[in-house]
Design a protein around this motif. Structure first.
Motif, PDB file in Angstrom:
ATOM      1  N   GLN A  45      -5.277   1.398  -7.148  1.00 61.43           N
ATOM      2  CA  GLN A  45      -5.928   0.504  -6.204  1.00 61.43           C
ATOM      3  C   GLN A  45      -5.355  -0.902  -6.230  1.00 61.43           C
ATOM      4  O   GLN A  45      -5.558  -1.666  -5.289  1.00 61.43           O
ATOM      5  CB  GLN A  45      -7.439   0.439  -6.495  1.00 61.43           C
ATOM      6  CG  GLN A  45      -8.168   1.749  -6.220  1.00 61.43           C
ATOM      7  CD  GLN A  45      -9.630   1.669  -6.582  1.00 61.43           C
ATOM      8  OE1 GLN A  45     -10.100   2.290  -7.529  1.00 61.43           O
ATOM      9  NE2 GLN A  45     -10.372   0.871  -5.829  1.00 61.43           N
TER      10      GLN A  45
ATOM     11  N   TYR B 296      -5.367  -5.691  -3.704  1.00 62.97           N
ATOM     12  CA  TYR B 296      -6.379  -4.681  -4.028  1.00 62.97           C
ATOM     13  C   TYR B 296      -6.676  -3.847  -2.792  1.00 62.97           C
ATOM     14  O   TYR B 296      -6.870  -4.381  -1.697  1.00 62.97           O
ATOM     15  CB  TYR B 296      -7.660  -5.347  -4.514  1.00 62.97           C
ATOM     16  CG  TYR B 296      -8.802  -4.370  -4.735  1.00 62.97           C
ATOM     17  CD1 TYR B 296      -8.793  -3.503  -5.826  1.00 62.97           C
ATOM     18  CD2 TYR B 296      -9.877  -4.318  -3.858  1.00 62.97           C
ATOM     19  CE1 TYR B 296      -9.828  -2.603  -6.033  1.00 62.97           C
ATOM     20  CE2 TYR B 296     -10.920  -3.426  -4.055  1.00 62.97           C
ATOM     21  CZ  TYR B 296     -10.887  -2.576  -5.145  1.00 62.97           C
ATOM     22  OH  TYR B 296     -11.920  -1.687  -5.341  1.00 62.97           O
TER      23      TYR B 296
ATOM     24  N   PRO C 243     -11.057   2.080  -2.189  1.00 64.33           N
ATOM     25  CA  PRO C 243     -10.955   3.505  -1.822  1.00 64.33           C
ATOM     26  C   PRO C 243     -11.422   3.731  -0.387  1.00 64.33           C
ATOM     27  O   PRO C 243     -12.408   3.154   0.063  1.00 64.33           O
ATOM     28  CB  PRO C 243     -11.892   4.193  -2.820  1.00 64.33           C
ATOM     29  CG  PRO C 243     -12.006   3.239  -3.962  1.00 64.33           C
ATOM     30  CD  PRO C 243     -11.911   1.872  -3.360  1.00 64.33           C
TER      31      PRO C 243
ATOM     32  N   GLU D 174       0.823  -1.203   0.000  1.00 68.03           N
ATOM     33  CA  GLU D 174       0.000   0.000   0.000  1.00 68.03           C
ATOM     34  C   GLU D 174       0.858   1.254   0.000  1.00 68.03           C
ATOM     35  O   GLU D 174       0.520   2.262  -0.636  1.00 68.03           O
ATOM     36  CB  GLU D 174      -0.939  -0.001   1.197  1.00 68.03           C
ATOM     37  CG  GLU D 174      -1.950   1.143   1.179  1.00 68.03           C
ATOM     38  CD  GLU D 174      -2.986   1.033   2.267  1.00 68.03           C
ATOM     39  OE1 GLU D 174      -4.075   1.620   2.099  1.00 68.03           O
ATOM     40  OE2 GLU D 174      -2.722   0.374   3.294  1.00 68.03           O
TER      41      GLU D 174
END
Length: 290
Positions: A265, A278, A281, A257
Motif C-alpha cells: 500500500q 499511500y 485498498p 501505483e
C-alpha cells in the motif's frame, strides 16, 4: 531495458515493462545485451532494493508483445485527439485560434506521440497529449469560477505550455532520452522560441496577447529554482502553473501505483512527491474502472 549505467565492478540497470520499473544489478558478462531499448529475458533474485540478475539474454521476435512492454495513457489516443480538437473549437479569440492552428499544423504528429517526461509523470508515448489535454480541460473548467481570468488565453497557454518537449525529448524503441537541444537549452526555452516564431509569422498578432501566452510558457514551472526564468505574474499563468503541477503530481501517483507489488500500500520514497505515496485498498473492480 530502460537505462544502463556501467560501473567498474558491475552494471546498474533499470528494467521496465508496462507495469513499471525495477532497478537491477548485473555482472559485466551481460554487457553485450545491455543497451537502452533492448528487449531481454531476465532471471534473478529480489532484494530489498533491487533485482540481482542471474541470467540475461536478448529476446527474439515473436517471444514478446510490444503492448506488454511499454506504458501508455489511460485513454485512447484517438479519443484524446477528438477531445482536443473539440476544445480548440471553443476558443473564441481569432488570433489565438490562428496561433493554435498554425502550431498544430506544423507539429501535430510529434505533439500526439511525444512523451511528457523521461521519468516522473506521463513518461510514455502520447504522454504529452494526455497531460496537455488534461491541464487545458481543467483550466477551462476552473477559469469560470474565478473573476478576471481570460479563459481563451489560459486554455491556449495550457495547450502550449509543454510544447518545447517536442524538441527536448527523443522517443526511440520505447526508450525516452534527452536530446542535445533539451540538454543545452531546456524545454521551456525551446517551447518559448517555437511559439514565438509562429506568432511572428502571423500578421497582426496583438503584442499584448503574444506576451500573455509566452509568459505562461516561461513561468509554468512556477519558480526560478524549478527552471522557469520568471515566476507566474498573471492570473492565467498562475492557473496554468497550479493545474500543471497538480497534473504532474497525480501522474506520479499513477506511476508509483503501477510499481507496487501485490499487497503493498506504500510506495518507496519518491523524489517527485517528496515522500512515499499511500494507496488505500480498493476492490479490484474499482481499480479496473479507474
Amino acid at each position: 531495458m530502460r537505462e544502463v549505467d556501467r560501473h567498474p565492478d558491475q552494471l546498474k540497470l533499470v528494467l521496465a515493462d508496462r507495469s513499471g520499473t525495477v532497478p537491477a544489478l548485473a555482472a559485466h558478462a551481460a554487457s553485450e545485451h545491455c543497451r537502452p531499448g533492448e528487449v531481454v529475458f531476465v532471471t534473478g533474485t529480489f532484494t530489498s532494493a533491487h533485482l540481482k540478475v542471474h541470467s540475461l539474454r536478448r529476446a527474439h521476435d515473436g517471444e514478446y508483445a510490444h503492448a506488454d512492454l511499454h506504458d501508455g495513457p489511460a485513454h485512447d489516443p484517438d479519443q484524446m485527439e477528438r477531445d482536443l480538437r473539440e476544445l480548440l473549437g471553443t476558443i473564441q479569440d481569432p488570433h489565438l485560434r490562428a496561433l493554435l492552428s498554425a502550431v498544430f499544423a506544423e507539429s501535430w504528429s510529434g505533439y500526439r506521440d511525444a512523451p511528457a517526461g523521461k521519468r516522473y509523470h506521463h513518461a510514455y508515448r502520447h504522454g504529452l497529449l494526455e497531460h496537455s489535454l488534461t491541464v487545458a480541460q481543467s483550466v477551462s473548467a476552473i477559469s469560470a469560477m474565478f473573476p478576471g481570468i481570460d479563459r481563451d488565453v489560459a486554455v491556449a497557454g495550457a495547450l502550449l505550455h509543454d510544447i518545447g518537449k517536442l524538441d527536448a525529448y527523443e522517443l526511440r524503441v520505447g526508450t525516452i532520452s534527452m536530446s542535445d537541444h533539451g540538454r543545452l537549452q531546456g524545454e521551456i526555452v525551446l517551447g518559448y522560441y517555437r511559439v514565438r516564431r509562429t506568432i511572428e509569422r502571423l500578421d497582426g498578432f496583438p503584442p499584448g496577447l503574444a506576451q500573455a501566452v509566452l509568459h505562461i510558457i516561461l513561468s509554468h514551472h512556477g519558480a526560478l529554482e524549478h527552471g522557469s526564468p520568471v515566476v507566474p505574474c498573471t492570473r492565467e499563468a498562475t492557473l496554468v502553473h497550479m493545474i500543471d503541477n497538480l497534473g504532474g503530481r497525480l501522474g506520479s501517483f499513477d506511476r508509483l501505483e503501477k510499481q507496487l507489488r501485490a499487497g503493498e500500500q506504500w510506495s518507496a520514497w519518491d523524489k517527485a512527491l517528496g515522500g512515499g505515496a499511500y494507496f488505500a485498498p480498493r476492490p479490484d473492480a474499482d481499480r479496473q474502472a479507474a
